[in-house]
Design a protein around this motif. Sequence first.
Motif, PDB file in Angstrom:
ATOM      1  N   SER A   1       0.838  -1.200   0.000  1.00  0.00           N
ATOM      2  CA  SER A   1       0.000   0.000   0.000  1.00  0.00           C
ATOM      3  C   SER A   1       0.873   1.250   0.000  1.00  0.00           C
ATOM      4  O   SER A   1       0.569   2.230  -0.679  1.00  0.00           O
ATOM      5  N   SER A   2       1.977   1.204   0.735  1.00  0.00           N
ATOM      6  CA  SER A   2       2.907   2.337   0.770  1.00  0.00           C
ATOM      7  C   SER A   2       3.490   2.605  -0.615  1.00  0.00           C
ATOM      8  O   SER A   2       3.587   3.755  -1.056  1.00  0.00           O
ATOM      9  N   THR A   3       3.851   1.541  -1.326  1.00  0.00           N
ATOM     10  CA  THR A   3       4.373   1.672  -2.693  1.00  0.00           C
ATOM     11  C   THR A   3       3.329   2.285  -3.614  1.00  0.00           C
ATOM     12  O   THR A   3       3.632   3.185  -4.402  1.00  0.00           O
ATOM     13  N   ALA A   4       2.084   1.811  -3.504  1.00  0.00           N
ATOM     14  CA  ALA A   4       1.011   2.324  -4.357  1.00  0.00           C
ATOM     15  C   ALA A   4       0.784   3.814  -4.111  1.00  0.00           C
ATOM     16  O   ALA A   4       0.641   4.598  -5.054  1.00  0.00           O
ATOM     17  N   VAL A   5       0.779   4.223  -2.843  1.00  0.00           N
ATOM     18  CA  VAL A   5       0.606   5.641  -2.502  1.00  0.00           C
ATOM     19  C   VAL A   5       1.757   6.459  -3.062  1.00  0.00           C
ATOM     20  O   VAL A   5       1.550   7.532  -3.648  1.00  0.00           O
ATOM     21  N   ALA A   6       2.983   5.956  -2.920  1.00  0.00           N
ATOM     22  CA  ALA A   6       4.154   6.681  -3.419  1.00  0.00           C
ATOM     23  C   ALA A   6       4.072   6.886  -4.932  1.00  0.00           C
ATOM     24  O   ALA A   6       4.411   7.961  -5.442  1.00  0.00           O
ATOM     25  N   ILE A   7       3.612   5.882  -5.649  1.00  0.00           N
ATOM     26  CA  ILE A   7       3.471   5.997  -7.112  1.00  0.00           C
ATOM     27  C   ILE A   7       2.442   7.070  -7.449  1.00  0.00           C
ATOM     28  O   ILE A   7       2.691   7.931  -8.299  1.00  0.00           O
ATOM     29  N   LEU A   8       1.294   7.040  -6.777  1.00  0.00           N
ATOM     30  CA  LEU A   8       0.258   8.039  -7.061  1.00  0.00           C
ATOM     31  C   LEU A   8       0.744   9.444  -6.694  1.00  0.00           C
ATOM     32  O   LEU A   8       0.430  10.413  -7.403  1.00  0.00           O
ATOM     33  N   GLU A   9       1.509   9.551  -5.623  1.00  0.00           N
ATOM     34  CA  GLU A   9       2.067  10.862  -5.263  1.00  0.00           C
ATOM     35  C   GLU A   9       3.062  11.338  -6.317  1.00  0.00           C
ATOM     36  O   GLU A   9       3.107  12.519  -6.647  1.00  0.00           O
ATOM     37  N   ARG A  10       3.867  10.435  -6.856  1.00  0.00           N
ATOM     38  CA  ARG A  10       4.808  10.795  -7.934  1.00  0.00           C
ATOM     39  C   ARG A  10       4.067  11.264  -9.179  1.00  0.00           C
ATOM     40  O   ARG A  10       4.537  12.135  -9.904  1.00  0.00           O
ATOM     41  N   LEU A  11       2.882  10.681  -9.416  1.00  0.00           N
ATOM     42  CA  LEU A  11       2.068  11.088 -10.560  1.00  0.00           C
ATOM     43  C   LEU A  11       1.362  12.417 -10.305  1.00  0.00           C
ATOM     44  O   LEU A  11       0.819  13.011 -11.229  1.00  0.00           O
ATOM     45  N   ASN A  12       1.360  12.850  -9.040  1.00  0.00           N
ATOM     46  CA  ASN A  12       0.713  14.097  -8.626  1.00  0.00           C
ATOM     47  C   ASN A  12      -0.764  14.126  -9.010  1.00  0.00           C
ATOM     48  O   ASN A  12      -1.257  15.104  -9.565  1.00  0.00           O
ATOM     49  N   VAL A  13      -1.463  13.006  -8.707  1.00  0.00           N
ATOM     50  CA  VAL A  13      -2.901  12.953  -8.974  1.00  0.00           C
ATOM     51  C   VAL A  13      -3.677  12.930  -7.660  1.00  0.00           C
ATOM     52  O   VAL A  13      -3.214  12.379  -6.662  1.00  0.00           O
ATOM     53  N   ALA A  14      -4.835  13.552  -7.693  1.00  0.00           N
ATOM     54  CA  ALA A  14      -5.745  13.473  -6.550  1.00  0.00           C
ATOM     55  C   ALA A  14      -6.355  12.073  -6.549  1.00  0.00           C
ATOM     56  O   ALA A  14      -6.727  11.559  -7.601  1.00  0.00           O
ATOM     57  N   PHE A  15      -6.414  11.451  -5.368  1.00  0.00           N
ATOM     58  CA  PHE A  15      -7.013  10.122  -5.297  1.00  0.00           C
ATOM     59  C   PHE A  15      -7.701   9.917  -3.961  1.00  0.00           C
ATOM     60  O   PHE A  15      -7.367  10.562  -2.972  1.00  0.00           O
ATOM     61  N   GLU A  16      -8.673   9.031  -3.984  1.00  0.00           N
ATOM     62  CA  GLU A  16      -9.406   8.649  -2.790  1.00  0.00           C
ATOM     63  C   GLU A  16      -8.804   7.351  -2.257  1.00  0.00           C
ATOM     64  O   GLU A  16      -8.736   6.359  -2.973  1.00  0.00           O
ATOM     65  N   GLY A  17      -8.332   7.373  -1.026  1.00  0.00           N
ATOM     66  CA  GLY A  17      -7.832   6.165  -0.383  1.00  0.00           C
ATOM     67  C   GLY A  17      -8.932   5.544   0.460  1.00  0.00           C
ATOM     68  O   GLY A  17      -9.577   6.247   1.237  1.00  0.00           O
ATOM     69  N   VAL A  18      -9.162   4.251   0.285  1.00  0.00           N
ATOM     70  CA  VAL A  18     -10.174   3.540   1.061  1.00  0.00           C
ATOM     71  C   VAL A  18      -9.459   2.497   1.917  1.00  0.00           C
ATOM     72  O   VAL A  18      -8.833   1.575   1.388  1.00  0.00           O
ATOM     73  N   ASP A  19      -9.540   2.674   3.233  1.00  0.00           N
ATOM     74  CA  ASP A  19      -8.865   1.793   4.186  1.00  0.00           C
ATOM     75  C   ASP A  19      -9.690   0.525   4.384  1.00  0.00           C
ATOM     76  O   ASP A  19     -10.699   0.543   5.081  1.00  0.00           O
ATOM     77  N   VAL A  20      -9.245  -0.576   3.805  1.00  0.00           N
ATOM     78  CA  VAL A  20      -9.987  -1.832   3.922  1.00  0.00           C
ATOM     79  C   VAL A  20      -9.877  -2.426   5.324  1.00  0.00           C
ATOM     80  O   VAL A  20     -10.703  -3.260   5.701  1.00  0.00           O
ATOM     81  N   LEU A  21      -8.880  -1.999   6.095  1.00  0.00           N
ATOM     82  CA  LEU A  21      -8.748  -2.498   7.464  1.00  0.00           C
ATOM     83  C   LEU A  21      -9.851  -1.945   8.363  1.00  0.00           C
ATOM     84  O   LEU A  21     -10.185  -2.544   9.384  1.00  0.00           O
ATOM     85  N   ALA A  22     -10.427  -0.831   7.985  1.00  0.00           N
ATOM     86  CA  ALA A  22     -11.478  -0.193   8.772  1.00  0.00           C
ATOM     87  C   ALA A  22     -12.859  -0.755   8.450  1.00  0.00           C
ATOM     88  O   ALA A  22     -13.823  -0.456   9.157  1.00  0.00           O
ATOM     89  N   ASP A  23     -12.974  -1.575   7.398  1.00  0.00           N
ATOM     90  CA  ASP A  23     -14.280  -2.094   6.983  1.00  0.00           C
ATOM     91  C   ASP A  23     -14.103  -3.489   6.384  1.00  0.00           C
ATOM     92  O   ASP A  23     -13.706  -3.635   5.227  1.00  0.00           O
ATOM     93  N   GLN A  24     -14.400  -4.501   7.179  1.00  0.00           N
ATOM     94  CA  GLN A  24     -14.193  -5.881   6.732  1.00  0.00           C
ATOM     95  C   GLN A  24     -15.070  -6.256   5.539  1.00  0.00           C
ATOM     96  O   GLN A  24     -14.676  -7.078   4.716  1.00  0.00           O
ATOM     97  N   GLU A  25     -16.267  -5.656   5.447  1.00  0.00           N
ATOM     98  CA  GLU A  25     -17.130  -5.944   4.290  1.00  0.00           C
ATOM     99  C   GLU A  25     -16.478  -5.460   3.003  1.00  0.00           C
ATOM    100  O   GLU A  25     -16.478  -6.157   1.994  1.00  0.00           O
TER     101      GLU A  25
END
Length: 110
Positions: free
Chosen positions: A34-58
């Motif tokens: 997940s850290s790698t994925a965030v770093a890539i999106l930050e390098r692309l300088n795009v706005a993105f919505e992060g959804v924490d799957v640990l906070a919602d088992q469904e």
Amino acid sequence: MTNPVHDRIAALVNSNDVVLFMKGTPYFPQCGFSSTAVAILERLNVAFEGVDVLADQEIRQGIKEYSDWPTIPQLYVKGEFVGGSDIMMEMFQAGELQALVAEAGVKPAA
């Protein structure tokens, strides 16, 4: 019959240009992938919505069924499933992810 979890996921995917289903948050990723994925999106300088799957088992289980992809993180751009962190890294290194984001008209991060 519709699946309410899939409906929730579809609403997230379709109401944001870029969505990353991940472990943790963009500010505090809870796994290396997940850290790698965030770093890539930050390098692309795009706005993105992060959804924490640990906070919602469904959502954590539902996203795997929704995409038919067994692992997290999962990236969606303009409603389309792109892949996990390995695919993101390969596409980024080849310049393909930058092209995909540009062609999709994704807004830059504020």
